[in-house]
Design a protein around this motif. Sequence first.
Motif, PDB file in Angstrom:
ATOM      1  N   PHE A   1      -0.056   8.078   3.299  1.00  0.00           N
ATOM      2  CA  PHE A   1      -0.389   8.657   1.996  1.00  0.00           C
ATOM      3  C   PHE A   1      -0.885   7.528   1.093  1.00  0.00           C
ATOM      4  N   ASP A   2      -2.116   7.363   0.903  1.00  0.00           N
ATOM      5  CA  ASP A   2      -2.664   6.317   0.024  1.00  0.00           C
ATOM      6  C   ASP A   2      -2.161   4.927   0.417  1.00  0.00           C
ATOM      7  N   PRO A   3      -2.753   4.301   1.443  1.00  0.00           N
ATOM      8  CA  PRO A   3      -3.997   4.721   2.082  1.00  0.00           C
ATOM      9  C   PRO A   3      -3.786   5.835   3.107  1.00  0.00           C
ATOM     10  N   GLY A   4      -4.870   6.591   3.317  1.00  0.00           N
ATOM     11  CA  GLY A   4      -4.838   7.644   4.307  1.00  0.00           C
ATOM     12  C   GLY A   4      -4.997   7.093   5.712  1.00  0.00           C
ATOM     13  N   LEU A   5      -4.861   7.976   6.680  1.00  0.00           N
ATOM     14  CA  LEU A   5      -4.864   7.563   8.083  1.00  0.00           C
ATOM     15  C   LEU A   5      -6.156   6.861   8.484  1.00  0.00           C
ATOM     16  N   LEU A   6      -7.276   7.263   7.899  1.00  0.00           N
ATOM     17  CA  LEU A   6      -8.561   6.661   8.275  1.00  0.00           C
ATOM     18  C   LEU A   6      -8.656   5.192   7.880  1.00  0.00           C
ATOM     19  N   ALA A   7      -7.750   4.716   7.051  1.00  0.00           N
ATOM     20  CA  ALA A   7      -7.770   3.320   6.635  1.00  0.00           C
ATOM     21  C   ALA A   7      -7.127   2.386   7.653  1.00  0.00           C
ATOM     22  N   ALA A   8      -6.514   2.916   8.686  1.00  0.00           N
ATOM     23  CA  ALA A   8      -5.832   2.084   9.688  1.00  0.00           C
ATOM     24  C   ALA A   8      -6.791   1.029  10.238  1.00  0.00           C
ATOM     25  N   THR A   9      -6.297  -0.197  10.419  1.00  0.00           N
ATOM     26  CA  THR A   9      -7.160  -1.305  10.786  1.00  0.00           C
ATOM     27  C   THR A   9      -6.417  -2.324  11.637  1.00  0.00           C
ATOM     28  N   THR A  10      -7.187  -3.170  12.317  1.00  0.00           N
ATOM     29  CA  THR A  10      -6.632  -4.318  13.027  1.00  0.00           C
ATOM     30  C   THR A  10      -6.928  -5.618  12.292  1.00  0.00           C
ATOM     31  N   ASP A  11      -7.526  -5.537  11.124  1.00  0.00           N
ATOM     32  CA  ASP A  11      -7.870  -6.721  10.332  1.00  0.00           C
ATOM     33  C   ASP A  11      -6.581  -7.356   9.793  1.00  0.00           C
ATOM     34  N   PRO A  12      -6.217  -8.564  10.235  1.00  0.00           N
ATOM     35  CA  PRO A  12      -4.951  -9.155   9.794  1.00  0.00           C
ATOM     36  C   PRO A  12      -4.905  -9.432   8.299  1.00  0.00           C
ATOM     37  N   ARG A  13      -6.052  -9.673   7.682  1.00  0.00           N
ATOM     38  CA  ARG A  13      -6.055  -9.930   6.236  1.00  0.00           C
ATOM     39  C   ARG A  13      -5.679  -8.670   5.465  1.00  0.00           C
ATOM     40  N   MET A  14      -6.217  -7.530   5.901  1.00  0.00           N
ATOM     41  CA  MET A  14      -5.883  -6.277   5.240  1.00  0.00           C
ATOM     42  C   MET A  14      -4.423  -5.915   5.485  1.00  0.00           C
ATOM     43  N   VAL A  15      -3.976  -6.103   6.721  1.00  0.00           N
ATOM     44  CA  VAL A  15      -2.588  -5.805   7.068  1.00  0.00           C
ATOM     45  C   VAL A  15      -1.646  -6.654   6.233  1.00  0.00           C
ATOM     46  N   ALA A  16      -1.924  -7.950   6.137  1.00  0.00           N
ATOM     47  CA  ALA A  16      -1.064  -8.838   5.364  1.00  0.00           C
ATOM     48  C   ALA A  16      -1.076  -8.465   3.874  1.00  0.00           C
ATOM     49  N   TRP A  17      -2.235  -8.055   3.356  1.00  0.00           N
ATOM     50  CA  TRP A  17      -2.316  -7.665   1.942  1.00  0.00           C
ATOM     51  C   TRP A  17      -1.470  -6.427   1.680  1.00  0.00           C
ATOM     52  N   TRP A  18      -1.555  -5.448   2.595  1.00  0.00           N
ATOM     53  CA  TRP A  18      -0.759  -4.230   2.415  1.00  0.00           C
ATOM     54  C   TRP A  18       0.718  -4.547   2.322  1.00  0.00           C
ATOM     55  N   TRP A  19       1.227  -5.318   3.299  1.00  0.00           N
ATOM     56  CA  TRP A  19       2.673  -5.554   3.326  1.00  0.00           C
ATOM     57  C   TRP A  19       3.114  -6.630   2.338  1.00  0.00           C
ATOM     58  N   THR A  20       2.154  -7.384   1.783  1.00  0.00           N
ATOM     59  CA  THR A  20       2.494  -8.259   0.664  1.00  0.00           C
ATOM     60  C   THR A  20       2.839  -7.414  -0.558  1.00  0.00           C
ATOM     61  N   ASN A  21       2.062  -6.378  -0.775  1.00  0.00           N
ATOM     62  CA  ASN A  21       2.266  -5.517  -1.937  1.00  0.00           C
ATOM     63  C   ASN A  21       3.330  -4.449  -1.699  1.00  0.00           C
ATOM     64  N   ARG A  22       3.557  -4.101  -0.434  1.00  0.00           N
ATOM     65  CA  ARG A  22       4.558  -3.073  -0.110  1.00  0.00           C
ATOM     66  C   ARG A  22       5.395  -3.557   1.076  1.00  0.00           C
ATOM     67  N   PRO A  23       6.219  -4.562   0.862  1.00  0.00           N
ATOM     68  CA  PRO A  23       6.911  -5.221   1.980  1.00  0.00           C
ATOM     69  C   PRO A  23       7.892  -4.342   2.737  1.00  0.00           C
ATOM     70  N   ALA A  24       8.355  -3.247   2.130  1.00  0.00           N
ATOM     71  CA  ALA A  24       9.313  -2.370   2.808  1.00  0.00           C
ATOM     72  C   ALA A  24       8.646  -1.163   3.457  1.00  0.00           C
ATOM     73  N   ALA A  25       7.308  -1.104   3.454  1.00  0.00           N
ATOM     74  CA  ALA A  25       6.602   0.062   3.982  1.00  0.00           C
ATOM     75  C   ALA A  25       6.774   0.179   5.492  1.00  0.00           C
TER      76      ALA A  25
END
Length: 257
Positions: free
Chosen positions: A76-100
């Motif tokens: 839910f925000d981001p939606g499923l289509l945003a799934a990626t293997t880009d480590p920079r994007m992955v790291a940014w997501w969990w930097t901002n939402r570490p418990a996700a």
Amino acid sequence: MREILGRRLQRLRDRFQSLRPGPGQSGSTSALLDAALVCATTWQWPVLPGVGRSGTDGKRCACPDPDCAVPGAHPFDPGLLAATTDPRMVAWWWTNRPAAPVLMATGGTAPCAVSLPAGAAARALVRLDAQGMRLGPVVATPTRWALLVAPYSLERLGELLYAKDHVPSSLRFHGEGGYLLLPPSAASSGGQVRWEREPRAQSAAQQPRARSAQSRSPRAQVQAQAGNLWLPEIEAVVDALVEASSGAPGGGSRLAY
């Protein structure tokens, strides 16, 4: 290649060292970041953060639906289509939402899965091991286990199920356009997701046999090479589970809840 990926992963871990918990704090948030990066870089599985939970007790889903059926464990925000293997994007997501929670988008070149109730799955795995069937990774929650399989299309799944006289109603299929909750995320039903059988890279001696076994499925062949991970075909797993489900007392299914 694996050495290069390993060095990249270590650099990303070092870069986000500030996310590590201090003394006396839980290590779950750093574990989620590590898990998401390993999935994205080592196994080349497209991932994205789940919506997570909110509220003072942490039990309510953070999405707008007050009656959410899978609290915290869906996109839910981001939606499923945003799934990626880009480590920079992955790291940014969990930097901002570490418990996700960590979600994998299934299908395409990523694994798909077949899931069934936890108790039935444990019994089925014992039986399949006794038969000598080779299985891939298995994801376990307190209520359901998911057996990862090579990618398949919805058309292929439909043809497979149509050809069966009976398929246990407890089976669920996580295919193209779906997602799967990965360890060490919190399960929607409570408790934690874990690996019953962890992903393991196949040895050089195993690779030719795996590629030969997957030759009739181009998508499965691609996935067998991505991350150097072998996965069984959907037909083999469903055939084995249907066989394992037969013969219950009263003509019922051994894979029932």
